[in-house]
Write a protein that holds these residues in place. Sequence first.
Motif, PDB file in Angstrom:
ATOM      1  N   ASN A  13       0.979  -1.297   0.106  1.00 37.82           N
ATOM      2  CA  ASN A  13       0.129   0.162  -0.003  1.00 37.82           C
ATOM      3  C   ASN A  13       0.889   1.314   0.219  1.00 37.82           C
ATOM      4  O   ASN A  13       1.488   1.521   0.967  1.00 37.82           O
ATOM      5  CB  ASN A  13      -1.035  -0.094   1.157  1.00 37.82           C
ATOM      6  N   ILE A  14       1.155   1.638  -1.085  1.00 39.44           N
ATOM      7  CA  ILE A  14       2.111   2.979  -1.189  1.00 39.44           C
ATOM      8  C   ILE A  14       1.235   4.216  -1.082  1.00 39.44           C
ATOM      9  O   ILE A  14      -0.056   4.152  -1.644  1.00 39.44           O
ATOM     10  CB  ILE A  14       3.138   2.825  -2.550  1.00 39.44           C
ATOM     11  N   LYS A  15       1.948   5.297  -0.943  1.00 32.82           N
ATOM     12  CA  LYS A  15       1.132   6.435  -0.672  1.00 32.82           C
ATOM     13  C   LYS A  15       1.776   7.557  -1.424  1.00 32.82           C
ATOM     14  O   LYS A  15       1.382   8.852  -1.221  1.00 32.82           O
ATOM     15  CB  LYS A  15       1.122   6.859   1.010  1.00 32.82           C
ATOM     16  N   THR A  16       2.555   7.283  -2.392  1.00 32.14           N
ATOM     17  CA  THR A  16       3.421   8.264  -3.035  1.00 32.14           C
ATOM     18  C   THR A  16       3.056   8.600  -4.401  1.00 32.14           C
ATOM     19  O   THR A  16       2.486   7.403  -4.878  1.00 32.14           O
ATOM     20  CB  THR A  16       4.904   8.162  -2.906  1.00 32.14           C
ATOM     21  N   LYS A  17       2.976   9.348  -4.920  1.00 24.67           N
ATOM     22  CA  LYS A  17       3.017   9.665  -6.510  1.00 24.67           C
ATOM     23  C   LYS A  17       4.383   9.415  -7.185  1.00 24.67           C
ATOM     24  O   LYS A  17       4.404   9.700  -8.336  1.00 24.67           O
ATOM     25  CB  LYS A  17       2.295  11.002  -6.945  1.00 24.67           C
TER      26      LYS A  17
END
Length: 64
Positions: free
Chosen positions: A18-22
Motif C-alpha cells: 500500500n504505497i502512498k506516494t505519487k
Amino acid sequence: MLGAIIGDIVGSVYEYSNIKTKDFDFVSKESYFTDDTVMTIAVADAIMNGGKFENYYDSMKRFG
C-alpha cells in the motif's frame, strides 16, 4: 479498457504494498499483467459476442 490494462500492469508490482506516494516507476522489469487484465479481456469478448450470460460464462472459462 486500455486504461484498465495499463493500470493493472503499472500497479502489478505494488499489488500487495500500500504505497502512498505519487513518485514511483511507471513500468519496471518486474511489471506484469494479472488476472484482472485477463478477465477484463474476457468480459470485452463476451460483450462483443452477444452479452448474454452464456457468453460471459464461456468467455471467462476460455480465458481463465
